[in-house]
Design a protein around this motif. Structure first.
Motif, short mmCIF file in Angstrom:
data_model
loop_
_atom_site.label_atom_id
_atom_site.label_comp_id
_atom_site.label_asym_id
_atom_site.label_seq_id
_atom_site.Cartn_x
_atom_site.Cartn_y
_atom_site.Cartn_z
N HIS A 60 18.83 65.51 8.07
CA HIS A 60 19.49 64.39 8.75
C HIS A 60 21.00 64.49 8.59
O HIS A 60 21.49 64.91 7.55
N PHE A 61 21.72 64.02 9.59
CA PHE A 61 23.15 63.75 9.46
C PHE A 61 23.31 62.23 9.48
O PHE A 61 23.01 61.57 10.48
N ASP A 62 23.73 61.68 8.35
CA ASP A 62 23.87 60.22 8.27
C ASP A 62 24.97 59.77 7.32
O ASP A 62 25.53 58.70 7.49
N HIS A 63 25.29 60.59 6.31
CA HIS A 63 26.22 60.10 5.29
C HIS A 63 27.65 59.99 5.81
O HIS A 63 28.38 59.08 5.42
N ALA A 64 28.04 60.94 6.63
CA ALA A 64 29.37 60.86 7.25
C ALA A 64 29.23 61.39 8.67
O ALA A 64 29.57 62.53 8.96
N TYR A 65 28.66 60.55 9.53
CA TYR A 65 28.37 60.99 10.89
C TYR A 65 28.72 59.90 11.89
O TYR A 65 28.34 58.76 11.68
N PRO A 66 29.43 60.20 12.96
CA PRO A 66 30.08 61.47 13.25
C PRO A 66 31.16 61.79 12.20
O PRO A 66 31.73 60.86 11.62
N ALA A 67 31.43 63.08 12.02
CA ALA A 67 32.31 63.51 10.93
C ALA A 67 33.66 62.80 10.97
O ALA A 67 34.34 62.83 11.99
N PRO A 68 34.05 62.15 9.86
CA PRO A 68 35.33 61.42 9.84
C PRO A 68 36.53 62.28 9.47
O PRO A 68 37.66 61.82 9.53
N ASN A 69 36.31 63.53 9.07
CA ASN A 69 37.44 64.40 8.72
C ASN A 69 37.03 65.86 8.88
O ASN A 69 35.85 66.17 9.12
N LEU A 70 37.99 66.74 8.74
CA LEU A 70 37.77 68.15 9.01
C LEU A 70 36.75 68.79 8.06
O LEU A 70 35.88 69.56 8.48
N ILE A 359 29.06 54.55 1.23
CA ILE A 359 29.48 55.59 0.29
C ILE A 359 30.99 55.81 0.31
O ILE A 359 31.48 56.80 -0.23
N GLY A 360 31.71 54.89 0.91
CA GLY A 360 33.17 54.89 0.74
C GLY A 360 33.91 56.04 1.41
O GLY A 360 35.01 56.38 1.00
N ARG A 361 33.30 56.63 2.43
CA ARG A 361 33.97 57.75 3.07
C ARG A 361 34.51 57.42 4.45
O ARG A 361 35.37 58.12 4.96
N HIS A 362 33.94 56.42 5.07
CA HIS A 362 34.40 56.03 6.41
C HIS A 362 33.81 54.67 6.78
O HIS A 362 32.95 54.15 6.08
N GLY A 363 34.32 54.11 7.87
CA GLY A 363 33.70 52.92 8.45
C GLY A 363 33.72 51.68 7.57
O GLY A 363 32.79 50.88 7.63
N GLY A 364 34.77 51.49 6.76
CA GLY A 364 34.83 50.26 5.97
C GLY A 364 35.20 50.50 4.51
O GLY A 364 34.59 49.96 3.60
#
Lengths: 415, 165
Positions: A60-70, A359-364
């Motif tokens: 699955h792609f779910d943790h950082a999807y769509p990719a927020p960085n390179l 998980i603090g990587r994107h979206g809030g």
């Protein structure tokens, strides 16, 4: 003859297995996601042997999807290349892995599923043994189709009574986490039963299994019943007939009895899941963000609860309110039934399905000094961004009520 | 001389390595961020051969293998704890990071103590205080994985069935 975990393991092993025994078992499905697959690929390459059965692998792609960085984009590119190279048929980017695993039919009573994510325990609510492992073991299972387990002793949690209006399975589970503590069930199987569990629909049962890992458990199991089977048939792609594995003269390490009818809304306070208090005791604490979603409480019925509180009202102007449906399927249903419009009208931001802000990587992401109330399962330091931000955990109803008032608020007045 | 870096009970995987740094699988890079939020002085101060000492339920929460990788990448040679969370325990064994379970050693070693460890025998010596501890023995099949240097290395030479044979 035994506890639910002993019964599941015994069937798979073809002999009687008891707590304490180490068993090597075939696994039905091996799950991983964009965060944990790269290390599994590394392990797979280093082992240097072929995949045992690509059809049993789910990525699955779910943790950082769509990719927020390179970096995330490059990671996902590498995984996609691997999936194509190895001919892995099961590849999803439809939302949080655990919800998609259930919807797509990879979870069934009596099954054995491993995943490179600690919340893989979620499937226990459907009578399936499932647990989280690290990436090397996932890479190893791709090659061998097997994993070793030490059969755990069981803590039996018997839940009785009827919950008051405004009190949900999340409140009950938070209360249990507060009682047990973060290592209260380490290396144990939690087995939930009793009239309260019997009365619950599957989406509420899933919360108990999902959060079992927060008290250290290897799994959180609920025996399959008519409710389970109806859910599997109506809400998932799983194809029957389904087994109903039941306990037989189980020997429990200990039993916990709880009458849920005495319980009010609960909140886990910063910075640990077992810092649980009554919501009343912390109401009024100002909030910069409210987040409704995740593998714990981002299901359709959770969104209905939130929408019923938010309908026709406005969220506080200084409280960002984020709604992240756990899966595309849930998003579609929420859209079709007008819930998304309710959220937009109330001033919420609706995010793409996935793990999102959890998980603090994107979206809030939270800044230093900010405070959030979320429907997540974890509130550790730095989980959503700054280590100086505070995270509180509660039910979708508590989150929605709090979004309206801009501070932790009791949902019961909005019911 | 190995120095002890002492941590508290219930240290979770976000505290070992925050999720936002898990975009790399390079253990040296991960090691540079190890414990960055609970012990900002750790990554710069830890010397190769130092020892991480913790309380109960070390490594609870996430399944991320980045956690034991970060500790190894930081230069620490092992973790001594009163107890380990189950996924962390498996991950450490699987990647070949030695772990020693000893509530007595956990209680008897303070921040900055000089410690020597006999990994083969599971004997922990606190040179500062002149005390010695025996870690809990590991099951045979776990020792087989550890002896090979981790699960991946074990499977290069053996079949999974040999683990429990």
């Amino acid at each position: 003859m035994g506890t639910l975990i002993e019964e599941i393991f015994s069937r798979r092993a073809g002999r009687t297995v008891q707590a304490g025994e180490i068993v090597l078992l075939d696994v039905d499905t091996i799950m991983s996601h964009d965060n944990t697959t790269p290390l599994a690929i590394k392990a797979f390459r280093e082992i240097g042997k072929p995949l045992r059965d690509p059809s049993r692998i789910v990525i699955h792609f779910d943790h950082a999807y769509p990719a927020p960085n390179l970096l995330a984009a490059e990671n996902q590119q590498k995984i996609v290349r691997f999936i194509r190279e190895q001919g892995i048929p099961n590849f999803y980017h439809r939302g949080v892995c655990h919800q998609v695993m259930i919807e797509e039919g990879f979870v069934r009573p009596g099954g054995i599923v491993i995943g490179a994510d600690s919340h893989t325990v979620t499937y226990g609510a459907l009578g399936c043994f499932s647990t989280g492992l690290g990436s090397s073991e996932i890479g190893a299972a791709w090659v061998t189709g097997k994993t070793w387990f030490k059969t755990p002793p069981t803590i039996h949690v018997v839940l009785e009574g009827r919950a008051q209006p405004g009190v949900f399975s999340k409140d009950v589970m938070l209360h249990l986490a507060g009682q047990l503590g973060m290592d209260g069930a380490t290396y144990r199987s939690l087995e939930f039963s009793g009239p309260y569990i019997d009365s619950l629909p599957v989406h509420e049962r899933l919360v108990f299994s999902n959060m079992s890992v927060e008290v250290g458990a290897k799994c959180g199991l609920i025996a399959a019943d008519d409710t389970t089977i109806a859910y599997l048939e109506q809400e998932t792609r799983a194809v029957g007939p389904f087994e109903r594995i039941a306990v037989h003269n189980p020997q429990y390490e200990r039993e916990i009895h709880l009458d849920v009818s005495q319980l009010g809304p609960q909140v886990a306070c910063h910075p640990d899941v077992d810092q649980v208090r009554s919501l009343e005791s912390v109401q009024g604490l100002a909030l910069d963000q409210v987040y409704i979603g995740t593998c714990t409480n981002g299901r359709y019925e959770d969104l209905v609860v939130a929408a019923n509180i938010l309908r026709g009202r406005q969220v506080h102007r200084f409280t960002r309110t984020l709604i992240t449906p756990a899966s595309q399927t849930i998003y579609e249903k929420a859209l079709a039934n007008g819930l998304i419009q309710v959220f937009l009208d109330a001033g919420c931001t609706v995010n793409a399905p996935g793990c999102g802000a959890c998980i603090g990587r994107h979206g809030g992401v939270l800044a230093a000094g900010e405070r959030a109330l979320t429907t997540m399962n974890r509130n550790f330091i730095g989980r959503m961004g700054s280590p100086e931000a505070e995270i509180f955990l509660g039910s979708p109803a508590a989150a929605a009520a709090s979004a309206l008032e801009g501070c932790i608020a009791d949902p019961r007045k909005y019911l | 001389m190995a120095r002890a870096w002492k941590f508290e009970d219930n240290l979770n995987t976000d505290e070992i390595i925050p999720a936002r740094f898990n975009i790399t699988i390079d253990e040296k890079e991960l090691g540079g961020k190890a414990f960055c939020e609970v012990r900002p002085d750790y990554a710069a101060g830890v010397q190769p051969g130092d020892v991480v000492v913790a309380g109960w339920n070390f490594g609870c929460a996430s399944s991320r293998e980045h956690a034991p990788l970060a500790i190894r990448g930081s230069g620490a040679i092992c973790v001594i704890a009163a107890s380990f969370a189950r996924i962390f325990f498996r991950n450490a064994i699987n990647i070949g990071l030695p772990i020693l379970e000893s509530p007595e050693a956990s209680a008897g070693i303070a921040e900055g103590d000089e410690v020597s460890v006999d990994l083969g025998a599971g004997i922990i010596t606190n040179l500062t205080r002149g005390t010695q501890y025996q870690a809990r023995p590991l099951p045979d099949f776990v020792l087989r994985i550890a002896a090979a240097g981790g699960l991946v290395k074990f499977l290069r030479e053996h079949d999974m069935e040999e683990l429990t044979a």
